[in-house]
Design a protein around this motif. Structure first.
Motif, short mmCIF file in Angstrom:
data_model
loop_
_atom_site.label_atom_id
_atom_site.label_comp_id
_atom_site.label_asym_id
_atom_site.label_seq_id
_atom_site.Cartn_x
_atom_site.Cartn_y
_atom_site.Cartn_z
N PHE A 229 6.73 -65.41 -12.84
CA PHE A 229 7.55 -64.43 -12.72
C PHE A 229 8.93 -64.96 -11.75
O PHE A 229 8.58 -65.46 -10.58
CB PHE A 229 7.07 -63.17 -12.00
CG PHE A 229 6.35 -62.34 -13.12
CD1 PHE A 229 6.70 -61.66 -14.03
CD2 PHE A 229 4.90 -62.55 -13.22
CE1 PHE A 229 6.07 -60.99 -15.14
CE2 PHE A 229 3.94 -62.08 -14.22
CZ PHE A 229 4.73 -61.27 -15.01
N VAL A 230 10.19 -64.51 -12.21
CA VAL A 230 11.17 -64.85 -11.34
C VAL A 230 11.69 -63.17 -10.67
O VAL A 230 11.50 -63.46 -9.48
CB VAL A 230 12.17 -65.43 -12.36
CG1 VAL A 230 13.64 -65.56 -11.60
CG2 VAL A 230 11.99 -66.50 -13.00
N CYS A 231 11.81 -62.36 -11.50
CA CYS A 231 12.21 -61.17 -10.68
C CYS A 231 10.94 -60.29 -10.86
O CYS A 231 10.33 -59.90 -11.91
CB CYS A 231 13.02 -60.50 -11.83
SG CYS A 231 13.26 -58.67 -11.37
N TYR A 232 10.05 -60.12 -9.56
CA TYR A 232 9.08 -59.34 -9.60
C TYR A 232 9.37 -57.75 -9.75
O TYR A 232 8.54 -57.08 -10.33
CB TYR A 232 8.66 -59.60 -8.10
CG TYR A 232 8.25 -60.72 -7.89
CD1 TYR A 232 6.76 -61.43 -8.33
CD2 TYR A 232 8.86 -61.83 -7.09
CE1 TYR A 232 6.34 -62.92 -8.01
CE2 TYR A 232 8.77 -63.24 -7.06
CZ TYR A 232 7.67 -63.65 -7.39
OH TYR A 232 7.18 -64.73 -7.23
N CYS A 233 10.40 -57.31 -9.35
CA CYS A 233 10.56 -56.02 -9.35
C CYS A 233 10.86 -55.36 -10.74
O CYS A 233 10.19 -54.26 -11.18
CB CYS A 233 11.89 -55.51 -8.83
SG CYS A 233 12.28 -55.99 -7.09
N HIS A 234 11.28 -56.30 -11.83
CA HIS A 234 11.29 -55.78 -13.10
C HIS A 234 10.43 -56.63 -13.92
O HIS A 234 10.82 -56.83 -15.17
CB HIS A 234 12.73 -55.82 -13.51
CG HIS A 234 13.54 -54.58 -13.16
ND1 HIS A 234 14.86 -54.73 -13.18
CD2 HIS A 234 13.32 -53.60 -12.44
CE1 HIS A 234 15.44 -53.59 -12.59
NE2 HIS A 234 14.27 -52.68 -12.27
N ASP A 235 9.51 -57.54 -13.57
CA ASP A 235 8.68 -58.15 -14.43
C ASP A 235 9.42 -59.24 -15.42
O ASP A 235 9.10 -59.18 -16.45
CB ASP A 235 7.73 -57.33 -15.29
CG ASP A 235 6.59 -56.89 -14.34
OD1 ASP A 235 6.61 -57.34 -13.13
OD2 ASP A 235 5.84 -55.89 -14.81
N VAL A 236 10.51 -59.85 -14.61
CA VAL A 236 11.16 -60.72 -15.61
C VAL A 236 10.74 -62.14 -15.40
O VAL A 236 10.76 -62.72 -14.35
CB VAL A 236 12.83 -60.62 -15.38
CG1 VAL A 236 13.64 -61.61 -16.24
CG2 VAL A 236 13.27 -59.39 -15.50
N SER A 237 10.17 -62.85 -16.48
CA SER A 237 9.43 -64.15 -16.35
C SER A 237 10.52 -65.19 -16.91
O SER A 237 11.55 -65.01 -17.20
CB SER A 237 8.25 -64.23 -17.32
OG SER A 237 8.64 -64.11 -18.62
#
Lengths: 957, 79
Positions: free
Chosen positions: A501-509
């Motif tokens: 995960f790169v962006c944890y807030c929006h679960d962007v991997s």
């Protein structure tokens, strides 16, 4: 993770003051000084929230208000960052969603069905599909909480501050800047996000703690420094307004306080944050940032885990490892991804204590279900992989400036490939950056830089600080050699990019970003919007640097690393904090209290609190028709307009001409705006030469004042107006016996010949000097008595006293409404709206056709004779009807308009009303008006008002 | 709002104290046609440069001010 480490000077706990908070119904022990998150971690909590898209378990990972993964419902307030909220005895903390048994966690297995931008791709066609599934999908996101009514309305405060210097960040550099400025005689505001000053040094062991304490002591000697702790500077606007939101303590009346700071200069010393490391399943509970581990052991005496693996690429991490060892925490080892490996001195210190160090390795994945159970390591050259059991991973791939406020000031962050760090470029002279934010590591250098920044900022304001600046510069030069910047970001290839995960807030991997780039979204601004990475609750605090590095590595040909644009707010901000300072104070008439004592029921109507009724609106309206009643009409706007050009002004704003107004006569006028739209009605009285008394409808006084003075200003006329609304109260005495009541209180001749309809006079009533106007709003013999506010209560009570034997009773706004509807009187802005012209509102007869200067006259001339686009009609229904104000007027499936006023008239035995509608052939004698109420059609008869006393004889008695 | 208005009566004040009165415009003459009136009533220049505007100090002295403001940067040069 239960129990606490032995006490140490760095800890902020008061162990003599234990307290209990309730988490999901269970009591949890904590101490004064704990935050909600630290109390939960000490009690062994792992999962704090479920993630947005896949409902993965997430835990507090930064403990400094950055990551947003620890948000819960605290005492009924949603999305509260528990790591920033002090624990209080009896606090009720509830997770947002089911942490342990989350059925939506199935989404994690269906991540293949949710590629980047799937909501753009999947729900576009067919349309029926979106309609069918939208509610389900909207209910899907995790950690969203539920809006619940609060027991008490939270209160927010706002304060305006105008210091010479605002310092953002209360670390070494910030404190030094504040002290320097205070010594130079400047007033300083220092804002710090944490509940205590000291910044990074607070948790750098005993030595760091001593440094911080020393600075705090020196700071406290200056009374001109206002220190705001627990305060986040969330925005800096172009003119220098800084919005600083303080989270208030438990004893305070307010939940949050907005400090609106307008400094003349600024020092930004927001420090750095660690970037999370990218490896598969890097979001599991148990993965912490190095500062979070330091905070846990140093501030709250909590072991981050029983077996801790550290991973990263700088010597700072080795120092954290030594710090953990010092506190007795067991380590699983240290992974250093640098080819050169760890500093030898630190490396040998670690191996002395039996800590395994992997040089040239990195993390590739993690194991575990509820929490980390192990990690997979891989040699960077691909030659080796290993698995290491551990329950906590402290990982960071480098340090990253907290630069957001700099971006809002107009600076650009430029990547320095030597330092692997972003440095600000293009800061205005009045705004300086300082401290770790600039990549400094050495405390001496940081302090010197703080002094330098303050001196430079204040010199730009013209203060003389050259000596200080030079001195600081020399110190900085000496200390620069000690600078140990090793801020190399690290990214490694791993097999499971879907769960990296790169962006944890929006679960962007990582896989999501690769896909987006493959689809052509390879600019950071477009990729960010397409993947929604960096757009979550943390506003990029956790992911922005990794996101930029990832994009730069995948497409090196795109050139230098850039960060996405930053905009306010830096951190999430409550609507309450934004609205703070706008206090709602409804106006009260001088007769308000006495009416309440007499049984009046008050309600908010626009700007005023008004008495709606005295228990029985229908009986009150009948009393007006049969005997007499008095009603409080103090809310009428009242003005004195005078001066040589008074006539010019009044002729401009009124539809009628005032020139020929005789003394003692009442001029009833309407007013239009420039578009010919009816905006108001009222009366004008001539008090003397070029001296008029003007009334407006209730609540319009401020707008009228604005409107009149605009014309005065545009034309530069010699005319002045005084707002008398609050100095004169108004009592409407109405009913066939009104004259009898009045006669008991005055010796003046009030017969119909002495004071006929639409005339006025100064009268002495019960010894009170009043302007008495004979008006017909309620359709009966009626006097509007305008008396000095201070004598209103006396006059009101005297009238009740003498009138009661004659059947007089007080009536409220509801009865007034019934009576005026019986007469079919249209109230501007109630029965009309912002599109209703003078003609359409049935006030056309009031337009003086020959007077050209009237506002709106040119337009009215142009549209005169045109077909109406809407009109006000009246209707009636036999007996009582439940139809309420605002119901629709319909014709089959078509909406024709809406009911603007509807009341039951006990006098007529009918429900009567007015509606604002489009023209229709049914608006004629015998036509039907169809109303839509409560899911069904109600039929009403078109009517021609007035319903009562069509000849208007009763008001002229 | 991110700028202050220097009211000649009250000093530097927050624009929330004011009511915005629109661009300063010349009203069409008495005999102007509907098109001219519509242009005047409903259309604004709204260019990102300096423009003259009306502001009413509703929560202050109650004076109408003519202000020359850059609507792109909020810079105010004349009150």
């Amino acid at each position: 993770m239960t129990g606490r480490l032995p006490e140490s000077p760095t800890q902020v706990l008061d162990r003599t003051r234990p307290l209990k908070i309730f988490f999901d119904g269970r009591p949890i022990d904590a101490f004064e000084g704990d935050t909600v998150a630290s109390a939960l971690l000490a009690a062994g909590a792992d999962t704090f929230s479920r993630s947005f898209k896949y409902h993965r378990r997430r835990s507090a990972s930064c403990l400094s208000g950055q990551c947003g993964r620890c948000t819960m419902n605290v005492d009924g307030r949603m999305h509260v960052k528990t790591c920033q909220t002090a624990a209080r005895d009896g606090m009720v903390v509830e997770p947002q969603g089911n942490l342990e048994r989350d059925t939506k966690a199935l989404a994690d297995s269906f991540s293949w069905a949710m590629p980047t931008g799937f909501y753009y791709k999947m729900f576009y066609k067919p349309r029926w599909f979106w309609k069918r599934v939208k509610e389900t999908i909207r209910a899907m996101p995790g950690n969203m909480g539920e809006v619940k009514p609060l027991a008490a309305r939270p209160q927010f405060d706002a304060v305006n501050l105008t210091p010479e210097l605002l310092v953002v960040g209360g670390g070494l550099a910030g404190m030094e800047a504040a002290i320097t400025a205070a010594q130079a005689g400047a007033r300083v505001v220092l804002a710090e996000t944490d509940p205590a000053l000291g910044g990074f040094e607070r948790f750098q062991g005993d030595a760091g703690h001593r440094r911080a304490e020393d600075s705090i002591r020196r700071l406290q000697q200056h009374g001109t420094i206002k220190v705001l702790t627990s305060t986040t500077v969330s925005a800096i606007y172009p003119d220098g307004l800084a919005v600083c939101v303080e989270s208030c303590g438990g004893d305070e009346k307010f939940v949050e306080r907005s400090h609106l700071v307008r400094p003349r200069a600024m020092v930004i010393a927001t420090g750095t944050g660690s970037m999370p490391m990218l490896f598969a399943h890097n979001d599991r509970p148990g993965v912490l940032l190095p500062e979070a581990a330091q905070r846990l052991i140093e501030l709250w005496g909590i072991e981050p885990g029983k077996k801790v693996l550290l991973a990263g690429g700088d010597d700072y991490l080795a120092r954290v490892a030594l710090q953990l060892l010092d506190k007795g925490v067991k380590l699983a080892g240290l992974v250093d991804f640098r080819a050169g490996g760890l500093d030898e001195g630190l490396g040998s210190k670690l191996s002395e204590q039996g800590v395994r160090v992997w040089n040239g390795y990195t993390l590739s994945g993690s194991r575990g279900s509820k929490r980390i159970e192990g990690a997979t390591l891989a040699a960077l050259d691909g030659s080796d992989t290993q698995t290491v059991p551990c329950d906590t991973i402290v990982a960071s791939s480098g340090r990253y400036p907290r630069h957001k406020l700099l971006g809002q000031i107009g600076a650009r962050m430029v990547y320095d490939p030597e330092l692997h760090f972003y440095l600000p470029d293009g800061l205005p002279a009045t705004h300086q950056a300082a401290g770790r934010l600039l990549g400094l590591e050495d405390p001496e250098a940081i302090m010197a830089q703080g002094r330098l920044a303050a001196a430079a900022a204040l010199q730009s304001l013209g203060l003389e600080l050259a000596a200080v600046e030079q001195d600081a510069r020399q110190q900085l030069d000496r200390a620069a050699a000690l600078q140990a910047v090793a801020l190399q970001p690290m990214l490694t290839e791993n097999k499971n990019k879907k769960k990296t995960f790169v962006c944890y807030c929006h679960d962007v991997s990582e896989a999501n970003i690769e896909q987006a780039m493959a689809e052509g979204w390879d600019n950071i601004e477009t990729c960010k919007r397409y993947t929604t990475a960096t757009q979550g609750a943390c506003q990029g605090a956790m992911c922005e640097a990794n996101f930029a590095h990832l994009m730069a590595r995948k497409r090196p040909e795109l050139g230098a690393r850039v960060l996405p644009t930053t905009r306010p707010p830096v951190a999430s901000i409550t609507l309450g904090a934004l609205a703070a300072g706008h206090h709602d104070h409804p106006q009260r008439s001088p007769l308000h209290q006495v009416q309440l004592e007499q049984g009046g029921q008050a309600a908010r109507m626009g700007a005023w609190m008004r008495v709606m009724d005295f228990g029985d609106q229908e009986a009150e309206s009948l009393a007006v028709h049969q005997a007499a009643g008095i009603c409080d009409v103090s809310m009428l706007g009242k003005f004195r307009v005078f001066g040589p050009d008074a006539e010019k002004l009044l002729n401009r704003v009124m539809t009628k001409k005032v020139d020929n107004l005789a003394a003692g006569k009442i001029l009833y006028y309407a007013a239009c705006n420039q578009g010919g739209i009816l905006i108001d009605d009222g009366v004008a009285l001539k008090m003397g030469d070029h001296d008029y008394f003007v009334t407006t409808t209730t609540g319009r006084a401020p707008v009228t004042e604005e409107w009149f003075s605009r014309w005065r200003r545009e034309e530069d006329w010699q005319v002045w107006m005084v707002n008398l609304t609050e100095t004169r109260a108004g009592i409407n005495l109405a009913g066939p016996r009104a004259r009898e009541v009045l006669a008991l209180l005055t010796d003046a001749d009030i017969s119909d010949t002495a004071l006929p309809f639409l005339n006025w006079a100064w009268l002495e009533i019960a010894g009170v000097s009043v302007i008495a106007m004979r008006m017909g709003f309620v359709g009966e013999l009626s006097y509007e008595l305008l008396c000095p506010s201070s004598q209103a209560v006396f006059l009101w009570n005297r009238m009740l006293e003498v009138g009661e034997p004659l059947g007089l009773r007080p009536f409220g706004l509801e009865a007034l409404n019934i009576c005026r509807l019986e007469k079919g009187h249209v109230v501007p802005n109630v029965d009309t709206d912002a599109f209703t012209t003078l003609f359409e509102s049935s006030f056309g007869w009031m337009l003086n056709r020959t007077k050209t200067e009237t506002v709106g006259k040119p337009i009215l001339d142009l549209i005169a004779g045109d077909e109406f686009t809407e009109q006000v009609i009246a209707f009636s229904i036999e007996g009582r009807s439940p139809v309420a104000d605002g119901s629709l007027v319909v014709n089959g499936p078509r909406q024709l308009g809406r009911v603007t006023s509807i009341r039951y008239s006990p006098l007529l035995g009918k429900t009567i009303g007015l509606a604002l509608v489009a023209p229709h052939e049914d608006w004629r004698e015998g036509g039907k008006v169809r109303l839509w109420f409560d899911g069904r059609e109600v039929e009403a008869d078109f009517a021609k008002p007035p319903f009562h006393d069509p000849a208007g004889e009763r008001m002229k008695m | 709002m991110a700028f202050l208005i220097n009211c000649p009566n009250c000093g530097h004040r927050n624009p929330y104290e004011f009511t915005f009165g629109g661009e300063c415009k010349q009203a069409p003459g008495q005999d102007a046609d509907m098109k001219a009136w519509c242009e005047y009533l409903f259309f604004y220049e709204n260019m990102p440069v300096f423009q003259d505007e009306w502001w009413y100090h509703a929560m202050g002295c109650g004076e109408w001010l003519k202000i020359r403001r850059n609507i792109a940067t909020h810079e105010i040069v004349e009150v």
